[in-house]
Design an enzyme around this catalytic site. Structure first.
Site, PDB file in Angstrom:
ATOM      1  N   GLU A   1       0.851  -1.196   0.000  1.00 38.95           N
ATOM      2  CA  GLU A   1       0.000   0.000   0.000  1.00 38.95           C
ATOM      3  C   GLU A   1       0.884   1.243   0.000  1.00 38.95           C
ATOM      4  O   GLU A   1       2.009   1.229   0.513  1.00 38.95           O
ATOM      5  CB  GLU A   1      -0.911  -0.053   1.246  1.00 38.95           C
ATOM      6  CG  GLU A   1      -1.836   1.120   1.468  1.00 38.95           C
ATOM      7  CD  GLU A   1      -2.860   1.366   0.362  1.00 38.95           C
ATOM      8  OE1 GLU A   1      -2.443   1.632  -0.764  1.00 38.95           O
ATOM      9  OE2 GLU A   1      -4.077   1.361   0.679  1.00 38.95           O
ATOM     10  N   ASP A   2       0.362   2.313  -0.576  1.00 42.34           N
ATOM     11  CA  ASP A   2       1.136   3.559  -0.594  1.00 42.34           C
ATOM     12  C   ASP A   2       1.128   4.239   0.773  1.00 42.34           C
ATOM     13  O   ASP A   2       2.170   4.654   1.277  1.00 42.34           O
ATOM     14  CB  ASP A   2       0.628   4.518  -1.687  1.00 42.34           C
ATOM     15  CG  ASP A   2      -0.878   4.768  -1.624  1.00 42.34           C
ATOM     16  OD1 ASP A   2      -1.564   4.130  -0.796  1.00 42.34           O
ATOM     17  OD2 ASP A   2      -1.379   5.598  -2.401  1.00 42.34           O
TER      18      ASP A   2
ATOM     19  N   ARG B   1       1.396  11.854  -9.820  1.00 39.74           N
ATOM     20  CA  ARG B   1       1.873  10.528  -9.381  1.00 39.74           C
ATOM     21  C   ARG B   1       3.304  10.288  -9.841  1.00 39.74           C
ATOM     22  O   ARG B   1       4.024   9.473  -9.262  1.00 39.74           O
ATOM     23  CB  ARG B   1       0.978   9.428  -9.961  1.00 39.74           C
ATOM     24  CG  ARG B   1      -0.452   9.439  -9.447  1.00 39.74           C
ATOM     25  CD  ARG B   1      -1.199   8.204  -9.940  1.00 39.74           C
ATOM     26  NE  ARG B   1      -2.630   8.286  -9.757  1.00 39.74           N
ATOM     27  CZ  ARG B   1      -3.281   7.996  -8.623  1.00 39.74           C
ATOM     28  NH1 ARG B   1      -2.603   7.599  -7.562  1.00 39.74           N
ATOM     29  NH2 ARG B   1      -4.591   8.097  -8.542  1.00 39.74           N
TER      30      ARG B   1
ATOM     31  N   LYS C   1       0.540   7.604   8.572  1.00 35.94           N
ATOM     32  CA  LYS C   1       0.297   8.856   9.312  1.00 35.94           C
ATOM     33  C   LYS C   1      -0.321   8.487  10.646  1.00 35.94           C
ATOM     34  O   LYS C   1      -1.547   8.395  10.764  1.00 35.94           O
ATOM     35  CB  LYS C   1      -0.725   9.722   8.563  1.00 35.94           C
ATOM     36  CG  LYS C   1      -0.208  10.482   7.384  1.00 35.94           C
ATOM     37  CD  LYS C   1      -1.331  11.384   6.860  1.00 35.94           C
ATOM     38  CE  LYS C   1      -1.129  11.746   5.433  1.00 35.94           C
ATOM     39  NZ  LYS C   1      -2.337  12.357   4.820  1.00 35.94           N
TER      40      LYS C   1
ATOM     41  N   ASP D   1      -1.363  10.751  -5.588  1.00 38.86           N
ATOM     42  CA  ASP D   1      -1.882  11.777  -6.493  1.00 38.86           C
ATOM     43  C   ASP D   1      -2.479  12.982  -5.786  1.00 38.86           C
ATOM     44  O   ASP D   1      -2.826  12.931  -4.609  1.00 38.86           O
ATOM     45  CB  ASP D   1      -2.990  11.175  -7.364  1.00 38.86           C
ATOM     46  CG  ASP D   1      -4.272  10.922  -6.561  1.00 38.86           C
ATOM     47  OD1 ASP D   1      -4.177  10.299  -5.489  1.00 38.86           O
ATOM     48  OD2 ASP D   1      -5.350  11.367  -6.994  1.00 38.86           O
TER      49      ASP D   1
ATOM     50  N   ASP E   1      -3.629   5.851   6.308  1.00 40.80           N
ATOM     51  CA  ASP E   1      -3.994   7.143   6.901  1.00 40.80           C
ATOM     52  C   ASP E   1      -4.931   6.840   8.081  1.00 40.80           C
ATOM     53  O   ASP E   1      -4.471   6.547   9.180  1.00 40.80           O
ATOM     54  CB  ASP E   1      -4.650   7.957   5.779  1.00 40.80           C
ATOM     55  CG  ASP E   1      -4.975   9.381   6.146  1.00 40.80           C
ATOM     56  OD1 ASP E   1      -4.340   9.910   7.052  1.00 40.80           O
ATOM     57  OD2 ASP E   1      -5.868   9.978   5.519  1.00 40.80           O
ATOM     58  N   THR E   2      -6.247   6.818   7.864  1.00 38.67           N
ATOM     59  CA  THR E   2      -7.146   6.437   8.965  1.00 38.67           C
ATOM     60  C   THR E   2      -7.082   4.937   9.246  1.00 38.67           C
ATOM     61  O   THR E   2      -7.451   4.477  10.326  1.00 38.67           O
ATOM     62  CB  THR E   2      -8.611   6.778   8.619  1.00 38.67           C
ATOM     63  OG1 THR E   2      -8.990   6.030   7.464  1.00 38.67           O
ATOM     64  CG2 THR E   2      -8.789   8.260   8.364  1.00 38.67           C
ATOM     65  N   GLY E   3      -6.684   4.149   8.255  1.00 35.96           N
ATOM     66  CA  GLY E   3      -6.649   2.692   8.400  1.00 35.96           C
ATOM     67  C   GLY E   3      -7.914   2.009   7.906  1.00 35.96           C
ATOM     68  O   GLY E   3      -7.977   0.780   7.827  1.00 35.96           O
TER      69      GLY E   3
ATOM     70  N   PHE F   1      -1.008  16.342   3.616  1.00 37.34           N
ATOM     71  CA  PHE F   1      -1.436  15.660   2.395  1.00 37.34           C
ATOM     72  C   PHE F   1      -0.232  15.556   1.465  1.00 37.34           C
ATOM     73  O   PHE F   1       0.325  16.557   1.037  1.00 37.34           O
ATOM     74  CB  PHE F   1      -2.576  16.423   1.722  1.00 37.34           C
ATOM     75  CG  PHE F   1      -3.139  15.673   0.554  1.00 37.34           C
ATOM     76  CD1 PHE F   1      -4.045  14.638   0.753  1.00 37.34           C
ATOM     77  CD2 PHE F   1      -2.739  15.968  -0.744  1.00 37.34           C
ATOM     78  CE1 PHE F   1      -4.551  13.913  -0.327  1.00 37.34           C
ATOM     79  CE2 PHE F   1      -3.245  15.263  -1.821  1.00 37.34           C
ATOM     80  CZ  PHE F   1      -4.144  14.229  -1.608  1.00 37.34           C
TER      81      PHE F   1
HETATM   82  P1  5GP Z   1      -7.318   5.504   4.775  1.00 37.60           P
HETATM   83  O1  5GP Z   1      -8.466   4.589   4.459  1.00 37.60           O
HETATM   84  O2  5GP Z   1      -6.185   4.813   5.518  1.00 37.60           O
HETATM   85  O3  5GP Z   1      -7.767   6.756   5.462  1.00 37.60           O
HETATM   86  O4  5GP Z   1      -6.763   6.050   3.410  1.00 37.60           O
HETATM   87  C1  5GP Z   1      -6.097   5.301   2.535  1.00 37.60           C
HETATM   88  C2  5GP Z   1      -6.105   5.931   1.169  1.00 37.60           C
HETATM   89  O5  5GP Z   1      -6.384   7.357   1.165  1.00 37.60           O
HETATM   90  C3  5GP Z   1      -4.737   5.791   0.557  1.00 37.60           C
HETATM   91  O6  5GP Z   1      -4.596   4.545  -0.095  1.00 37.60           O
HETATM   92  C4  5GP Z   1      -4.670   6.962  -0.385  1.00 37.60           C
HETATM   93  O7  5GP Z   1      -5.282   6.600  -1.603  1.00 37.60           O
HETATM   94  C5  5GP Z   1      -5.519   8.024   0.274  1.00 37.60           C
HETATM   95  N1  5GP Z   1      -4.674   8.968   1.042  1.00 37.60           N
HETATM   96  C6  5GP Z   1      -4.588   9.067   2.381  1.00 37.60           C
HETATM   97  N2  5GP Z   1      -3.713  10.026   2.736  1.00 37.60           N
HETATM   98  C7  5GP Z   1      -3.239  10.549   1.575  1.00 37.60           C
HETATM   99  C8  5GP Z   1      -2.264  11.573   1.276  1.00 37.60           C
HETATM  100  O8  5GP Z   1      -1.656  12.235   2.125  1.00 37.60           O
HETATM  101  N3  5GP Z   1      -2.029  11.810  -0.051  1.00 37.60           N
HETATM  102  C9  5GP Z   1      -2.672  11.124  -1.048  1.00 37.60           C
HETATM  103  N4  5GP Z   1      -2.350  11.454  -2.301  1.00 37.60           N
HETATM  104  N5  5GP Z   1      -3.578  10.154  -0.795  1.00 37.60           N
HETATM  105  C10 5GP Z   1      -3.844   9.872   0.498  1.00 37.60           C
END
Ligand code: 5GP
Length: 185
Positions: free
Chosen positions: A102-103, A168, A134, A162, A106-108, A155
């Site tokens: 995974e890239d 990207r 994060k 992206d 964030d929240t998980g 961000f």
């Molecule tokens: P989560 O479900 O953990 O909140 O978010 C995961 C997805 O949100 C990541 O796979 C990504 O696509 C997007 N995302 C979360 N934080 C960032 C960020 O800082 N930059 C970008 N470009 N995408 C993010």
């Protein structure tokens, strides 16, 4: 002059630092699974495609590569937590060792959904490798076996990540100077 405005994008993790960390992650993954273990690297589209390409070549094991697509409703910078699968794996993973690539976590919420979904397919094991994490934004605890970098709550863009489906192809992880998107096209 590059395609973006360097005055508006700050470099947070440069290309040599990414290369060094990914080389170390690859060595650790190789050692942990042990010689000859076959792995399926599952990349989460689109953000993981650059990381997965580099990580796969840093792992000295026989690997298969597959991708799946996930998207969460919400604004471009904030997940709603409602995750939708937009593209499935091309092959079953039953009985296989799966490493999710995974890239960013964030929240998980996206990873939580993905792991629950993968477990129903009865893989031999599932581990997670994320380039970025994060911690400040974590809403659910998800297992992260390999983390490239923990970053502050900004961000980030580039190296697969992206802004409105652009940027990207920046070769580094960056952020808008003063966190003021929109970025220049
Ligand atoms: P989560 O479900 O953990 O909140 O978010 C995961 C997805 O949100 C990541 O796979 C990504 O696509 C997007 N995302 C979360 N934080 C960032 C960020 O800082 N930059 C970008 N470009 N995408 C993010």
């Amino acid at each position: 002059m590059p395609f973006y405005d360097p005055a508006k994008i700050e470099v947070l993790i440069d290309a040599p630092s990414l290369a060094a960390r990914i080389s170390a992650l690859g060595a650790q993954i190789t050692a942990d699974y042990g010689p000859g273990t076959e792995l399926v690297l599952v990349g989460v589209l689109k953000g993981s495609y650059v990381f997965l390409a580099d990580l796969a070549r840093a792992i000295d094991l026989p690997v298969e590569i597959d991708f799946l697509g996930l998207s969460s409703y919400g604004s471009s910078q904030e997940t709603s937590g409602v995750v939708q699968m937009t593209q499935d794996l091309t092959r079953p993973v039953k009985g296989k060792h799966v490493l999710v690539v995974e890239d960013i976590v964030d929240t998980g919420l996206t990873m939580q959904y993905l792991l629950q979904n993968l477990m129903t397919r009865l893989p031999a094991s599932v581990k997670v490798c994320t380039l970025l994490h994060k911690p400040a934004r974590s809403r659910v605890a998800v297992p992260m076996d390999y983390v490239g970098f923990e970053i502050e709550d900004r961000f980030v863009i580039g190296y697969g990540l992206d802004y409105a489906d652009k940027l990207r192809n920046l070769p580094f992880i960056g952020a808008a100077v003063n966190d003021e998107p929109p970025f220049p096209a």
